[in-house]
Design a protein around this motif. Sequence first.
Motif, PDB file in Angstrom:
ATOM      1  N   HIS A 204     -36.089  63.426 -15.950  1.00 52.80           N
ATOM      2  CA  HIS A 204     -37.082  64.140 -15.144  1.00 52.80           C
ATOM      3  C   HIS A 204     -38.473  64.073 -15.778  1.00 52.80           C
ATOM      4  N   LEU A 205     -38.748  63.008 -16.521  1.00 54.75           N
ATOM      5  CA  LEU A 205     -40.095  62.821 -17.055  1.00 54.75           C
ATOM      6  C   LEU A 205     -41.052  62.490 -15.911  1.00 54.75           C
ATOM      7  N   ARG A 206     -42.227  63.083 -15.956  1.00 55.46           N
ATOM      8  CA  ARG A 206     -43.221  62.870 -14.903  1.00 55.46           C
ATOM      9  C   ARG A 206     -44.208  61.779 -15.306  1.00 55.46           C
ATOM     10  N   GLU A 207     -44.639  61.029 -14.341  1.00 56.87           N
ATOM     11  CA  GLU A 207     -45.637  59.989 -14.583  1.00 56.87           C
ATOM     12  C   GLU A 207     -47.014  60.628 -14.755  1.00 56.87           C
TER      13      GLU A 207
ATOM     14  N   ILE B 145     -42.670  56.349 -23.032  1.00 58.33           N
ATOM     15  CA  ILE B 145     -41.970  56.226 -24.315  1.00 58.33           C
ATOM     16  C   ILE B 145     -42.394  57.347 -25.255  1.00 58.33           C
ATOM     17  N   MET B 146     -43.667  57.704 -25.241  1.00 55.15           N
ATOM     18  CA  MET B 146     -44.141  58.790 -26.098  1.00 55.15           C
ATOM     19  C   MET B 146     -43.508  60.116 -25.697  1.00 55.15           C
ATOM     20  N   LYS B 147     -43.368  60.356 -24.401  1.00 57.90           N
ATOM     21  CA  LYS B 147     -42.710  61.580 -23.946  1.00 57.90           C
ATOM     22  C   LYS B 147     -41.229  61.581 -24.318  1.00 57.90           C
ATOM     23  N   THR B 148     -40.606  60.414 -24.287  1.00 56.58           N
ATOM     24  CA  THR B 148     -39.209  60.314 -24.721  1.00 56.58           C
ATOM     25  C   THR B 148     -39.075  60.722 -26.184  1.00 56.58           C
TER      26      THR B 148
ATOM     27  N   LYS C  37     -42.638  69.226 -21.924  1.00 58.63           N
ATOM     28  CA  LYS C  37     -42.052  67.959 -22.374  1.00 58.63           C
ATOM     29  C   LYS C  37     -42.917  66.779 -21.945  1.00 58.63           C
ATOM     30  N   ASP C  38     -43.752  66.984 -20.926  1.00 61.45           N
ATOM     31  CA  ASP C  38     -44.624  65.922 -20.424  1.00 61.45           C
ATOM     32  C   ASP C  38     -45.992  65.929 -21.092  1.00 61.45           C
ATOM     33  N   ASN C  39     -46.157  66.717 -22.136  1.00 59.53           N
ATOM     34  CA  ASN C  39     -47.414  66.756 -22.882  1.00 59.53           C
ATOM     35  C   ASN C  39     -47.236  66.060 -24.228  1.00 59.53           C
ATOM     36  N   VAL C  40     -48.031  65.035 -24.467  1.00 62.54           N
ATOM     37  CA  VAL C  40     -47.966  64.327 -25.746  1.00 62.54           C
ATOM     38  C   VAL C  40     -48.862  65.062 -26.732  1.00 62.54           C
TER      39      VAL C  40
ATOM     40  N   GLY D  11     -43.142  65.575  -9.284  1.00 60.15           N
ATOM     41  CA  GLY D  11     -43.882  64.393  -8.878  1.00 60.15           C
ATOM     42  C   GLY D  11     -44.856  63.921  -9.940  1.00 60.15           C
ATOM     43  N   PRO D  12     -45.494  62.773  -9.712  1.00 61.01           N
ATOM     44  CA  PRO D  12     -46.475  62.243 -10.662  1.00 61.01           C
ATOM     45  C   PRO D  12     -47.636  63.214 -10.857  1.00 61.01           C
ATOM     46  N   ILE D  13     -48.218  63.195 -12.038  1.00 60.03           N
ATOM     47  CA  ILE D  13     -49.367  64.033 -12.356  1.00 60.03           C
ATOM     48  C   ILE D  13     -50.624  63.264 -11.977  1.00 60.03           C
TER      49      ILE D  13
END
Length: 509
Positions: free
Chosen positions: A60-63, A127-130, A173-176, A402-404
């Motif tokens: 569920h990682l967002r773009e 990849i960074m969010k992973t 989780k979507d914040n680097v 959805g995508p950011i």
Amino acid sequence: VVYTVIRNVLLPHLRRAMGILPFQSSLPSEPIAALRKRAALARLFFGCFLVLLGAFYLTHLREGHVWGDDFAMYIAQAKNIALGHPLADTGYIFNPHRPVLGPSAYPPVFPLLLSPVYRIWGLNLAIMKTEIVLIFLLALFLAFELISVSLTHAYSAVLVAILGCSPYFYEIKDNVTSDLPFLCFVMLSLLVLSRCEIQGWRSVPLALSASICVYLSFATRTAGVSLLACLILSSIQQRGASARNAAISALSAMTLMAIHSAVFGGNGSYLAQVHISLYGVVQNGIVYGWSLYRYVLGIRNAVVGGAFLLLLGALGSAGIVHRLRIRVSYLEVFTVSYALIILLWTSENDGRLLVPLLPMWLLYIGVALRQLQFSHKRAVCGMIVVCVGVAFVSRYSRISDGPIREGLGDASFVRTCEYIRSSTPKDSVLVFSKPRLLALVTERKASTYDTPHNDGELWEEFTSIRARYVLVNRQFADDREYLEPLILRNAAHAHEIFAEAQYHLYEIL
């Protein structure tokens, strides 16, 4: 150092998790064997939970990425490490009139963690969010092991599972950014300190490992300096050789921090944001409380959220008081010292600063619940689990997957950056509300702006940094209501050279 940490801290926990117990000269009694069996079972179930949680997060990682350009500074520094460039050579020009935006460079540990990703995949946010998610799972495991020192493994598994399921962590989780890596290093530091306490500080390698872990927390986020108080407390409480080892650990950590500050700098702007102000402390307390029930717990209603927060706060306070009656431990010292730092941090009361305190809060709630009578304990625990479950489900139902469509996810911003990169000189200096992101994408120098009382002061700031272009985003209130009207009032000094949707680029004459 890595070998010592793995051998003395991680490997024993891994062995216990796998059911591999150290050799004993005599067979354990039945109660001890039963406890170990239950502990192994709790670790197994918690490990399965982490696998499922990780799969849920990763699928569920967002773009894209939200506007806040802290992440751009970390990526820019990771890029410099990967390419062998000076760490702070990011193109960002620090504005002393806006220290809240951040220093000229961030601590190096998180960029160092990102640098292999950039080296292999470039600016790949997925990849960074992973990597961020994997670090978070490790932080949860370390928090589980830390809380298990004071509570049963079953209690620890439930408490940390609740923490991991919080919609707040699902969103960030979507914040680097360094929030979750900092949590990981704080949990590692406290876990190593717990091993030192259990062994009575008799091991010099383990004591040095504690100092290294404390330094790594500090080198991830400056607020990690609060862990130094734990080492100082240990050196005071111990006697003889144990006190010497604890003192060596504290001095080693202080030495590493001093060398770090001399080499990397950047702490001055942080210190400028710390003020002793009763109004600021009260305001921070209110904002942090609102962040807790609104985002961490996911409760929208202020009355319900405030009441539930008071209940959990009372339980947490009862737990910490109960532990203080027994002795003052490193956990309480860290909790108090870190809480003081973020309460005095008057310029930014962001809820993400609370992240390292959340496992401590759960620990103290667990301690308080264990003191209740069985019938009361069952009722209170059931009520808390039901309320938290309902709040979490309600919050998850409102979160977008959805995508950011901000920053790098905004096609208009990307095209504007492409124009800047192709049509402006490489030595150009730009002014923008998100200067670090602009510098990363355009490979130009960039700075932000202040809002002084008259036009002349701002033009003097532009002149002092040799700014040649100003980028306005009309979606930002300050850009729309202050910056662009100022430019239009001084048409003789600037004119528009490019426009794309809400983005307008002005050249300063």
